[in-house]
Design an enzyme around this catalytic site. Structure first.
Site, PDB file in Angstrom:
ATOM      1  N   ASP A  43       5.909  -1.059  -5.853  1.00 32.44           N
ATOM      2  CA  ASP A  43       6.729  -2.015  -6.618  1.00 32.44           C
ATOM      3  C   ASP A  43       6.392  -1.896  -8.108  1.00 32.44           C
ATOM      4  OD1 ASP A  43       8.456  -4.022  -7.241  1.00 32.44           O
ATOM      5  OD2 ASP A  43       7.159  -5.664  -6.557  1.00 32.44           O
ATOM      6  N   SER A  87       7.466 -12.514 -11.687  1.00 28.57           N
ATOM      7  CA  SER A  87       7.486 -11.168 -11.108  1.00 28.57           C
ATOM      8  C   SER A  87       7.556 -10.110 -12.200  1.00 28.57           C
ATOM      9  CB  SER A  87       8.689 -11.023 -10.182  1.00 28.57           C
ATOM     10  OG  SER A  87       8.539 -11.811  -9.043  1.00 28.57           O
ATOM     11  N   HIS A 135      11.182  -4.636  -7.976  1.00 25.58           N
ATOM     12  CA  HIS A 135      12.109  -5.583  -7.342  1.00 25.58           C
ATOM     13  C   HIS A 135      12.827  -6.451  -8.371  1.00 25.58           C
ATOM     14  CE1 HIS A 135       8.693  -8.459  -7.663  1.00 25.58           C
ATOM     15  NE2 HIS A 135       9.662  -9.370  -7.690  1.00 25.58           N
TER      16      HIS A 135
END
Length: 609
Positions: A432, A543, A376
């Site tokens: 992911d 992230s 992402h």
């Protein structure tokens, strides 16, 4: 038969004359002829008033209409060896025939004839071969005529062209003859192999058309007209000479050894000789690289080490020991330089659709050219839910970065490739995981080192295992990308932060999200980490960062997870766990990508150890 009737001048009485009858009976000449000269050779056919002769297949009738002969005047032999016989051998040869046999070989070969003992050609006790005979012509020489029951002796013709004439008259029942011929070339002088070389085949004598192959011992090359060859072939010519002289063998010069990236090459002797059996030693920059595979430095005809002679000797081994995991740390803490040498800051500036559209995330270095992160982070920020990777030219990766206000010691690279997992689902963040291939490899050192990959096990990290996560977003979720790039932050997140978190039981993690409103699904490709009471967590900007756990046997730090997502509450909220991509489920996919053209790294070999 003739019948004559005569009468005189008077008929004193009445005579009535006579009435005679005759009958012709045909004679079968084929069975009743006694004159042998009129008999047929093969087949006799009778008809009223006469007969005629015919011959077996392969024969023709002579002009005397009785004798059967053969047409054998055009027999050509071009093989180097062969056998020649009279017609119908070992049966009687045909009468009234003239056979010509020709042996024609390449100039330089000499033909030899040898008759067998079963020799039977009609002769005469007083005159030499008046009926049937054999004559041989070889160049200017003639041999024969031969006939009788004794075979001629071995005939060395000294010629490459031989004619054999066989004549038979119209009588006789003799058995004929059989001969074999062979050939040999003009001999060439004996050969001596070169020093440190050999000749194949090695023979006491060589003749025309014989070929030999000259080769050299290991570490030497055949030298002909200043050219180095593996082998050289020469041939014996028709005049008894060799097509070339035997060349010499010259020791091989391996040339200058290839340079070793992140290493050096040293000669074992001061003379720096590069000839065969000379020794060089390869060494790598320690402790970051080691030779792969291990080599001795001795070479046969070429140096064995090219640009692929190194490999990463360490992963997951920072130059500074990370804090012990026996103490509990509340919130994020400042990391010392070198604590997390695999930590990468990924900055994306995708202004192709929206002006000033910038964001950042974290990643983990896997090798000199590859960075692991979450999918992402690298997904193009479109309004719809399509999964499209950002363009590589919009991605910049910083490594060795500690304080965003001082990038002088950091290394930055642009992306050569951006690879998202093909099954990444933006709706629930399943799969992911992503890779960034750097356009240029980064130099390894105390502040830039790769992290290790886990073994490909579906279980993942065990519950209650403590791990570490680092990032620049842990302490301040409101940091902007402009502040990161410009270094104008005045909070603790200017400096790399880290936090210690325990792995949560998977069932507990799923239950905590299923009880909340919204579409939150924790799959088998994820695991949770954190504290139920909150206070310590990853957040925006973290992230893609690696959740690392120290492997007990090797003491290396392994990337077991990637920061993926959490609930809608503020980072570090109670009753919300951070969700991480389970890297062990994707190790084989990572290997397949790293092994693609232009992507082969040392990670696979390191993970297999």
């Amino acid at each position: 038969m003739a019948l004559t009737f005569r009468s005189d001048f008077s008929n004193e009485e009445r005579f009535t004359g006579f009435d005679a009858h005759y009958m012709a009976v045909d004679v079968d000449e084929c069975t009743e002829k006694s004159d042998e000269e009129l008999a047929c050779d093969h087949y006799c056919h009778n008809y009223i008033g006469g007969y005629y002769c015919s011959c077996r297949i392969g024969y023709i009738l002579h002009t005397d209409n009785r004798t059967c002969r053969v047409e054998c005047s055009d027999n050509l032999f071009t093989q180097r060896t062969g056998v020649i016989t009279s017609p119908d051998f070992p049966g009687p040869y045909p009468k009234s025939s003239d056979c010509l046999y020709r042996i024609e070989l390449e100039d330089g070969f000499l033909i030899t004839l040898q008759f067998e003992d079963s020799f039977d050609v009609e002769d005469h006790p007083e005159v030499s071969c008046p009926y049937d005979y054999i004559k041989i012509k070889a160049g200017q020489k003639e041999f024969g005529p031969y006939c009788g029951e004794k075979s001629p002796a071995r005939i060395v013709t000294q010629s490459n062209s031989v004619q054999i004439l066989f004549h038979s008259d119209n009588s006789g029942e003799n058995g004929g003859w059989r001969l074999s011929y062979s050939s040999s070339g003009n001999p060439c002088p004996a050969l001596q192999p070169p020093i440190r070389g050999k000749i194949d085949p090695a023979q006491a004598q060589y003749t025309f058309r014989d070929q030999v192959l000259i080769s050299c011992a290991a570490g030497y090359k055949v030298v002909k007209d200043n050219l180095e060859l593996d082998t050289f072939q020469i041939e014996c010519l028709k005049d008894g000479t060799w097509s070339n002289r035997v060349p010499a063998c010259k020791i091989v010069d391996c040339g200058t050894p290839k340079e070793l990236e992140h290493g050096q090459v040293t000669f074992a002797t001061k003379s720096n000789l590069t000839l065969y059996k000379s020794e060089v030693h390869y060494s790598c920059q320690q402790p970051y690289y080691q030779l792969f595979p291990n080599i001795t430095g001795e070479s046969v005809q070429s140096w064995p080490l090219g640009h692929q002679g190194k490999r990463l000797s360490m992963c997951g081994q920072p130059s500074h020991s990370l804090p012990a995991l026996v103490k509990r740390i509340i919130g994020g803490r400042n990391a010392e330089p070198g604590f997390f040498p695999w930590q990468a800051l990924i900055v994306v500036e995708d202004t192709s659709r929206v002006p000033n559209d910038k964001w950042f995330g974290s990643g983990a270095l896997l090798s000199e050219s590859w960075v692991l992160t979450a999918a992402h982070v690298l997904r193009s920020q479109r309004r719809d839910n399509t999964v499209i990777p950002v363009s590589r030219e919009h991605v910049t990766v910083y490594l060795g970065l500690h304080d965003v206000r001082d990038k002088s010691g950091a290394v930055n690279r642009t992306a050569a490739r951006v690879i998202l997992h093909p099954d990444f689902d933006i709706q629930n963040y399943n799969h992911d995981i992503a890779l960034v291939q750097l356009k240029e490899p980064v130099p390894l050192g105390p502040h830039v080192l790769p992290v290790c990959l886990p073994a490909p096990e579906p279980e993942g990290p065990l519950p209650n295992t403590l791990g570490l996560v680092a990032g620049w977003g842990i302490s301040n979720p409101n940091v902007t990308v402009d502040e990161i790039i410009g270094g104008g932050m005045r909070t603790l997140s200017d400096v790399l932060q880290y936090v210690k978190l325990p792995v949560v039981l998977h069932a507990e993690c799923k239950a905590s999200y299923e009880s909340r409103s919204g579409n939150y699904s924790v799959t088998e490709n994820m695991f949770c980490a954190g504290y139920y009471e909150g206070g310590k967590d990853t957040c925006l900007g973290d992230s893609g960062g690696a959740f690392v756990i120290q492997d007990a046997p090797s003491r290396r730090w392994v990337a077991q997870g990637l920061v993926s997502w959490g609930g809608p509450e503020e980072c570090g909220s109670k009753q919300v766990y951070g969700v991480y991509t389970k890297v062990s489920n994707y190790v084989r996919w990572l290997w397949s990508q790293l092994g693609s053209p232009g992507g082969r790294g040392e990670v696979e070999a390191e993970a297999e150890r």
